[in-house]
Design a protein around this motif. Structure first.
Motif, PDB file in Angstrom:
ATOM      1  N   CYS A  60       3.175   1.789  -9.872  1.00  0.00           N
ATOM      2  CA  CYS A  60       2.785   0.769  -8.910  1.00  0.00           C
ATOM      3  C   CYS A  60       3.936  -0.142  -8.506  1.00  0.00           C
ATOM      4  O   CYS A  60       3.726  -1.084  -7.761  1.00  0.00           O
ATOM      5  CB  CYS A  60       1.648  -0.061  -9.491  1.00  0.00           C
ATOM      6  SG  CYS A  60       2.070  -0.837 -11.059  1.00  0.00           S
ATOM      7  N   ASN A  63       4.210   0.223  -4.744  1.00  0.00           N
ATOM      8  CA  ASN A  63       2.963  -0.030  -4.038  1.00  0.00           C
ATOM      9  C   ASN A  63       1.949  -0.657  -4.998  1.00  0.00           C
ATOM     10  O   ASN A  63       1.137   0.042  -5.593  1.00  0.00           O
ATOM     11  CB  ASN A  63       2.418   1.277  -3.447  1.00  0.00           C
ATOM     12  CG  ASN A  63       1.221   1.054  -2.564  1.00  0.00           C
ATOM     13  OD1 ASN A  63       0.819  -0.067  -2.308  1.00  0.00           O
ATOM     14  ND2 ASN A  63       0.630   2.139  -2.103  1.00  0.00           N
ATOM     15  N   ARG A  65      -0.753  -2.203  -4.462  1.00  0.00           N
ATOM     16  CA  ARG A  65      -2.152  -2.015  -4.079  1.00  0.00           C
ATOM     17  C   ARG A  65      -2.750  -0.774  -4.727  1.00  0.00           C
ATOM     18  O   ARG A  65      -3.960  -0.621  -4.788  1.00  0.00           O
ATOM     19  CB  ARG A  65      -2.283  -1.919  -2.565  1.00  0.00           C
ATOM     20  CG  ARG A  65      -1.943  -3.223  -1.881  1.00  0.00           C
ATOM     21  CD  ARG A  65      -2.244  -3.216  -0.422  1.00  0.00           C
ATOM     22  NE  ARG A  65      -1.865  -1.965   0.225  1.00  0.00           N
ATOM     23  CZ  ARG A  65      -2.240  -1.626   1.441  1.00  0.00           C
ATOM     24  NH1 ARG A  65      -3.004  -2.428   2.132  1.00  0.00           N
ATOM     25  NH2 ARG A  65      -1.859  -0.490   1.961  1.00  0.00           N
ATOM     26  N   CYS A  67      -2.995  -0.170  -7.748  1.00  0.00           N
ATOM     27  CA  CYS A  67      -3.772  -0.582  -8.923  1.00  0.00           C
ATOM     28  C   CYS A  67      -5.188  -1.032  -8.584  1.00  0.00           C
ATOM     29  O   CYS A  67      -6.046  -1.055  -9.450  1.00  0.00           O
ATOM     30  CB  CYS A  67      -3.044  -1.698  -9.662  1.00  0.00           C
ATOM     31  SG  CYS A  67      -1.479  -1.180 -10.361  1.00  0.00           S
ATOM     32  N   ARG A  68      -5.422  -1.379  -7.349  1.00  0.00           N
ATOM     33  CA  ARG A  68      -6.764  -1.812  -6.947  1.00  0.00           C
ATOM     34  C   ARG A  68      -7.623  -0.649  -6.466  1.00  0.00           C
ATOM     35  O   ARG A  68      -8.776  -0.838  -6.110  1.00  0.00           O
ATOM     36  CB  ARG A  68      -6.646  -2.880  -5.876  1.00  0.00           C
ATOM     37  CG  ARG A  68      -6.142  -4.198  -6.447  1.00  0.00           C
ATOM     38  CD  ARG A  68      -6.033  -5.251  -5.370  1.00  0.00           C
ATOM     39  NE  ARG A  68      -5.708  -6.564  -5.837  1.00  0.00           N
ATOM     40  CZ  ARG A  68      -4.584  -6.942  -6.416  1.00  0.00           C
ATOM     41  NH1 ARG A  68      -3.660  -6.057  -6.658  1.00  0.00           N
ATOM     42  NH2 ARG A  68      -4.376  -8.185  -6.775  1.00  0.00           N
ATOM     43  N   PRO A  75      -6.287  -3.675 -12.317  1.00  0.00           N
ATOM     44  CA  PRO A  75      -5.837  -4.195 -11.024  1.00  0.00           C
ATOM     45  C   PRO A  75      -4.434  -4.791 -11.023  1.00  0.00           C
ATOM     46  O   PRO A  75      -3.936  -5.178  -9.977  1.00  0.00           O
ATOM     47  CB  PRO A  75      -6.877  -5.274 -10.714  1.00  0.00           C
ATOM     48  CG  PRO A  75      -7.275  -5.782 -12.062  1.00  0.00           C
ATOM     49  CD  PRO A  75      -7.224  -4.577 -12.971  1.00  0.00           C
ATOM     50  N   CYS A  77      -0.173  -4.799 -12.004  1.00  0.00           N
ATOM     51  CA  CYS A  77       0.966  -3.897 -12.172  1.00  0.00           C
ATOM     52  C   CYS A  77       1.954  -4.498 -13.162  1.00  0.00           C
ATOM     53  O   CYS A  77       2.527  -5.559 -12.915  1.00  0.00           O
ATOM     54  CB  CYS A  77       1.644  -3.658 -10.822  1.00  0.00           C
ATOM     55  SG  CYS A  77       3.027  -2.506 -10.912  1.00  0.00           S
ATOM     56  N   CYS A  82      -0.436   0.526 -14.028  1.00  0.00           N
ATOM     57  CA  CYS A  82      -1.612  -0.269 -13.690  1.00  0.00           C
ATOM     58  C   CYS A  82      -2.345  -0.634 -14.982  1.00  0.00           C
ATOM     59  O   CYS A  82      -2.678   0.246 -15.775  1.00  0.00           O
ATOM     60  CB  CYS A  82      -2.535   0.514 -12.766  1.00  0.00           C
ATOM     61  SG  CYS A  82      -1.809   0.871 -11.149  1.00  0.00           S
TER      62      CYS A  82
END
Length: 141
Positions: A60, A63, A65, A67-68, A75, A77, A82
């Motif tokens: 992550c 990027n 995002r 992790c979401r 959620p 990093c 994650c």
């Protein structure tokens, strides 16, 4: 070993091999089966270990995002992975904040569930008023 025993062992090996090869499904010997249904059938037979997604692909750092996304371990990093900083023992409340040996991460705090009255035996297991937490159990006697 005598000759009869060798022949019997060889015959058994060939018979076992023939049964294994004939029981393996493929598209040629199953009329009316589409490739998609064959793949999904094989996926249902795969064990839990083989069906797991590789965790190494969840990088992550470029990027966050990622992790979401649905199915992510958490959620947040931390160190290109994650995680959930509210429950992760290696990143409790902050990336890199490790809990000690006997501690777990509950709601972003490192606690010892063997003696903590608010987290006795695990996160959010609260002992009744006046009870103590010993060996992870309330009012241990």
């Amino acid at each position: 070993m005598n000759t009869l025993t060798k022949i019997l062992i060889t015959f058994t090996i060939f018979l076992t091999l023939a049964m294994a090869l004939s029981s393996t499904p493929n598209q040629e010997n199953i009329p009316g089966i589409q490739e998609d249904s064959l793949v999904s059938d094989l996926r249902t037979r795969v064990g839990r270990f083989l069906a797991q997604k590789p965790k190494g692909l969840m990088k992550c750092n470029k990027n966050p995002r990622l992790c979401r996304a649905k199915g992510s371990p958490g959620p947040d990093c931390c160190n290109k992975k994650c995680v959930n900083v509210m429950t992760d023992k290696q990143n409790c409340n902050l990336c890199g904040r490790k809990c000690k040996h006997m501690e777990i991460c509950c709601n972003g705090s490192c606690v010892n569930p063997m003696v903590n009255k608010r987290h006795c035996g695990g996160c959010n297991y609260v002992c009744k008023r006046g009870d103590s937490c010993v060996h992870g159990m309330c009012n241990y006697a």
